[in-house]
Structures are given as structure tokens and as C-alpha cells.
Design an enzyme around this catalytic site. Sequence first.
Site, PDB file in Angstrom:
ATOM      1  N   TYR A  51       0.855  -1.192   0.000  1.00  0.00           N
ATOM      2  CA  TYR A  51       0.000   0.000   0.000  1.00  0.00           C
ATOM      3  C   TYR A  51       0.883   1.231   0.000  1.00  0.00           C
ATOM      4  O   TYR A  51       1.803   1.337   0.815  1.00  0.00           O
ATOM      5  CB  TYR A  51      -0.963   0.011   1.195  1.00  0.00           C
ATOM      6  CG  TYR A  51      -2.365  -0.164   0.690  1.00  0.00           C
ATOM      7  CD1 TYR A  51      -3.011   0.890   0.056  1.00  0.00           C
ATOM      8  CD2 TYR A  51      -3.004  -1.383   0.772  1.00  0.00           C
ATOM      9  CE1 TYR A  51      -4.277   0.721  -0.482  1.00  0.00           C
ATOM     10  CE2 TYR A  51      -4.268  -1.559   0.232  1.00  0.00           C
ATOM     11  CZ  TYR A  51      -4.903  -0.499  -0.393  1.00  0.00           C
ATOM     12  OH  TYR A  51      -6.144  -0.661  -0.942  1.00  0.00           O
ATOM     13  N   GLU A  53      -0.342   4.808  -0.796  1.00  0.00           N
ATOM     14  CA  GLU A  53      -1.078   6.037  -1.148  1.00  0.00           C
ATOM     15  C   GLU A  53      -0.147   7.236  -1.012  1.00  0.00           C
ATOM     16  O   GLU A  53       0.609   7.349  -0.040  1.00  0.00           O
ATOM     17  CB  GLU A  53      -2.299   6.201  -0.237  1.00  0.00           C
ATOM     18  CG  GLU A  53      -3.470   5.370  -0.725  1.00  0.00           C
ATOM     19  CD  GLU A  53      -4.636   5.363   0.240  1.00  0.00           C
ATOM     20  OE1 GLU A  53      -4.747   6.281   1.068  1.00  0.00           O
ATOM     21  OE2 GLU A  53      -5.435   4.415   0.146  1.00  0.00           O
ATOM     22  N   ASP A 203      -5.506  12.714 -25.906  1.00  0.00           N
ATOM     23  CA  ASP A 203      -5.684  11.336 -25.423  1.00  0.00           C
ATOM     24  C   ASP A 203      -5.088  10.427 -26.495  1.00  0.00           C
ATOM     25  O   ASP A 203      -5.706  10.189 -27.538  1.00  0.00           O
ATOM     26  CB  ASP A 203      -7.166  11.044 -25.204  1.00  0.00           C
ATOM     27  CG  ASP A 203      -7.396   9.619 -24.703  1.00  0.00           C
ATOM     28  OD1 ASP A 203      -6.489   8.777 -24.849  1.00  0.00           O
ATOM     29  OD2 ASP A 203      -8.498   9.349 -24.186  1.00  0.00           O
ATOM     30  N   THR A 229      -3.606   5.067 -22.305  1.00  0.00           N
ATOM     31  CA  THR A 229      -3.473   3.730 -21.746  1.00  0.00           C
ATOM     32  C   THR A 229      -2.080   3.230 -22.099  1.00  0.00           C
ATOM     33  O   THR A 229      -1.385   3.817 -22.939  1.00  0.00           O
ATOM     34  CB  THR A 229      -4.530   2.764 -22.326  1.00  0.00           C
ATOM     35  OG1 THR A 229      -4.516   2.880 -23.744  1.00  0.00           O
ATOM     36  CG2 THR A 229      -5.919   3.101 -21.799  1.00  0.00           C
ATOM     37  N   LYS A 232      -2.148  -0.685 -25.436  1.00  0.00           N
ATOM     38  CA  LYS A 232      -2.562  -0.843 -26.842  1.00  0.00           C
ATOM     39  C   LYS A 232      -1.292  -0.889 -27.697  1.00  0.00           C
ATOM     40  O   LYS A 232      -0.497  -1.803 -27.530  1.00  0.00           O
ATOM     41  CB  LYS A 232      -3.529   0.279 -27.221  1.00  0.00           C
ATOM     42  CG  LYS A 232      -4.822   0.227 -26.377  1.00  0.00           C
ATOM     43  CD  LYS A 232      -5.844   1.233 -26.856  1.00  0.00           C
ATOM     44  CE  LYS A 232      -7.134   1.110 -26.071  1.00  0.00           C
ATOM     45  NZ  LYS A 232      -7.146   1.957 -24.847  1.00  0.00           N
ATOM     46  N   ARG A 238      -1.993  -3.561 -18.693  1.00  0.00           N
ATOM     47  CA  ARG A 238      -3.186  -2.705 -18.596  1.00  0.00           C
ATOM     48  C   ARG A 238      -2.862  -1.557 -17.645  1.00  0.00           C
ATOM     49  O   ARG A 238      -2.214  -1.744 -16.616  1.00  0.00           O
ATOM     50  CB  ARG A 238      -4.380  -3.498 -18.025  1.00  0.00           C
ATOM     51  CG  ARG A 238      -4.878  -4.606 -18.921  1.00  0.00           C
ATOM     52  CD  ARG A 238      -5.335  -4.135 -20.272  1.00  0.00           C
ATOM     53  NE  ARG A 238      -6.645  -3.555 -20.265  1.00  0.00           N
ATOM     54  CZ  ARG A 238      -7.723  -4.102 -20.816  1.00  0.00           C
ATOM     55  NH1 ARG A 238      -7.649  -5.279 -21.416  1.00  0.00           N
ATOM     56  NH2 ARG A 238      -8.885  -3.481 -20.803  1.00  0.00           N
TER      57      ARG A 238
HETATM   58  N1  DSN Z   1     -12.910   0.819 -25.973  1.00  0.00           N
HETATM   59  C1  DSN Z   1     -11.487   0.817 -26.234  1.00  0.00           C
HETATM   60  C2  DSN Z   1     -11.224   0.530 -27.660  1.00  0.00           C
HETATM   61  O1  DSN Z   1     -11.441  -0.596 -28.018  1.00  0.00           O
HETATM   62  O2  DSN Z   1     -10.792   1.379 -28.431  1.00  0.00           O
HETATM   63  C3  DSN Z   1     -10.818   2.012 -25.754  1.00  0.00           C
HETATM   64  O3  DSN Z   1     -11.011   2.153 -24.385  1.00  0.00           O
END
Ligand code: DSN
Length: 417
Positions: A51, A53, A203, A229, A232, A238
Site C-alpha cells: 500500500y 497512497e 488522449d 493507456t 494498446k 493494462r
Molecule cells: N474501448 C477501447 C477501444 O477498443 O478502443 C478504448 O477504451
Amino acid sequence: MNTKTLSVASIAQLLTAEHTRHQNTINLIASENYATAETRAPLASIAGTKYAEGYPGRRYYAGCAVVDEIERIAQQALLDLFVPKELQAEYHANVQPHAGSSANLAVYNGLLKPGDTILSMSLAHGGHLTHGHAVNLSGKTYAIVSYGVDPDTGLLNYDEIERLAQLHKPKLIIAGATAYSRTIDFARFGTIARSANAFLLADIAHIAGLIAGGCHPTPVGHADIITSTTHKTLRGPRGAFILCKKDLGGKVDLSIMPGTQGGPFMHAIAARAVAFLLAQEQSFGDYAKTVCSTAATLAHELQSRGYHIVSGGTDNHLFLVDLSKTPGLETLSGKEAEQLLEQAGIVLNRNAIPGDTRPPLTTSGIRIGLAAMVTRGAKPADMAQLATFIDTVLRRRETPTTGIDIRAFAHRFTVPA
Ligand code: DSN
């Protein structure tokens, strides 16, 4: 569900089955990728116990010396990945967001007041749920003005975005998409935001790996805040991050913790650090460039078989097929196409096309992304074969039993263990 399935062993079996499913199929889901074993290892580590924080050097728990070092490495590796050395003193990194939606929510919460205006791309034209859709907290809390793509070209119309910015004077403009296949002009967005006295949020969730790999222009120098994120095209675990101008760093940090999150996931931050470091290697740049050339080749191969690609092609890792404008397939919905392809061993998602007349669960399009298959070793030279598979399944409206072997093709591209 019977009691036999409620066992630890059944979860282990299902995880093996999930790996087998990946190996047996072609993964064209544009938001998925396969992180390396090196990147995934910290996720099962003892850092998940801790933990912590707060932030490095100012935690609300004892015993944080080691995880402080991990988080500092992650912050510096993130800066090194995206911000030139000479500009790093002007930027701040937060590596704690659990997900892209948490990162975006924290930005809104930190910089805006309820009722403030956001100008963003509509979900129906390729934006994201968290950019202000009516059912999302963003749409319920802020006044949303949407921009879309030109109905004829499928391209962002920057003059129209500028007009909307001048008319509505938003506090925040968001540049970023989940289903836009062309280069985003962050420099133009920066000019529009400055002239409207708005913050610019880039983004980059879908294109972060392409920016890191040098095949998409960076928003650094144009955007006040960057969210993304990490799983991807960036091929990490993740999770998410926020990069922002130094003067916004305090607000962003407070908005993540205590504003919208509690304890950071230190095992995930360790894995993000590994991903940020691996993405600085030359081999990652080569990967990113191959993703773009492979996606462009598949789009071209499908076009040559009569498919209508929104905007006419792709500059990045993904593209949308508009079935309603594809001769012979006009009556096939995105949902039916997704199901036919999955039965045949090709996994992707139905997607609304700009101006779609079908509802979101049906759609007239499919989205195709190449980041995952290129990680598995696919190359532009494999795309003619893949286009033939897709074309054969969609035109016959069934899985062919002879002549094509999709599973054998999938097995040529190994899923990381
Ligand atoms: N929903 C996702 C996508 O597949 O692009 C992004 O969060």
C-alpha cells in the site's frame, strides 16, 4: 454454473483455454496487444502487496522506500520516452492511473468545474466514451460540444473544430480517438486551443506506441496534458499515465490521489516502467513502423477486393470498413460480420461508422487493428492472404470448409507465452 466450476483449478484451466483461443485465432482487435513476458512479470510480483497512497517521498504508509524507487523509474522512463531531454524540466509525469478512463476523469476533475464546456470528438464518429458521451460521468458532469469527421472524406475538419471552439469557448478541447485512421494534427489542435483560451488534452491511448516508435507526430509541445493507456500500441500492461505541463502537475496529482483513486497498484507501475523502457529500444521503433505498414497493406488489399475503407486508408494501426458502402455487402451489419468472422477464427469488433444509421450494438462497420498480429510476427507480405480470408468469409456468409485454413495461418504467428 455448477459447483465443479467454482474451483481454483477451473480458473487455471480457463486461462489455458484463453491462451489456446488466442493461438487458434487471428486477433484484429485494435485496442489489444501482447505484452512481453518481461513486462508481465512484475504483475505477479510482491509489489502488488504494498500500500503506497501518495507519491514517492510523501506516502501515507511506511515501508515504501523500494516502491518509491520503482515509481520514480517509471516516471523518468515515461518522460524519456515522450519528452526530449531539453523539455523535461517543463513536464510532469503521473504513472498511477489504473485505466484510461481514470486518467481522463482525473484530468477533468483536476482542471474543470462541473458544467464547464468540453469540445471533443463524438463517440459516433470515433471518439471515446469518456470524452463526454451522455451515459458516461463526463457527459453527465460537463457541457459537451462534439466535433466529428467530414461525411464525404472521413477526415477531421480542423476549420470546423476551430469554428466550434470560437463559438463555444470550451475550457478543455480533447484531441484523440478510438476509431480514426488518419494522422491527428496536434499542432493545429494546439493553435485552436490557444486561440480559444482552452486547455488541450491529447488522449493518445490508441497511438502512444506509434508516437513512441516515431511513426506518428507527438502532441508534446502542443498539448497541455497527455493521457494514454499503456496496453494498446505501446504494448505494456493494462493501465494508464498522465503527462502534463509542470504547472498543472500538482492539480493532476491531487486529482488522481485523493481525488479519484486510492492506493496505486505498485506491481502495475513496475510493469509500466518495464514497458516504457522497452519502448525506447530501436526494435520497438521497428515494430511500430511495421504495424503501420502492415495496417496500410491490409486496408489496400481489402480495397482492391471492393471494400470501402473510411477515409480511404490508414496512417496508423487501424481502420474502419464501411460495409454499407461495400458493393455486395450492403445488407451485412457490423454485428453479423463480427460473428461470421469470429466463427471462422478472425476476432475483431463491430464498430459504428461515421453517420451510421444502425444502432451501436448492430453498426454498419468493423474495426481492424494490426498491433497484436504484428507483435505475433505478421508482416505486410501476409496481408493479401488475410484479406482473402476476410473476403471469403464475408461474401460466402459462412465459414468455408475447404480451400482456406485460417487456423493454420493463425498458428504461424505465435502468441507470447
Ligand atoms: N474501448 C477501447 C477501444 O477498443 O478502443 C478504448 O477504451
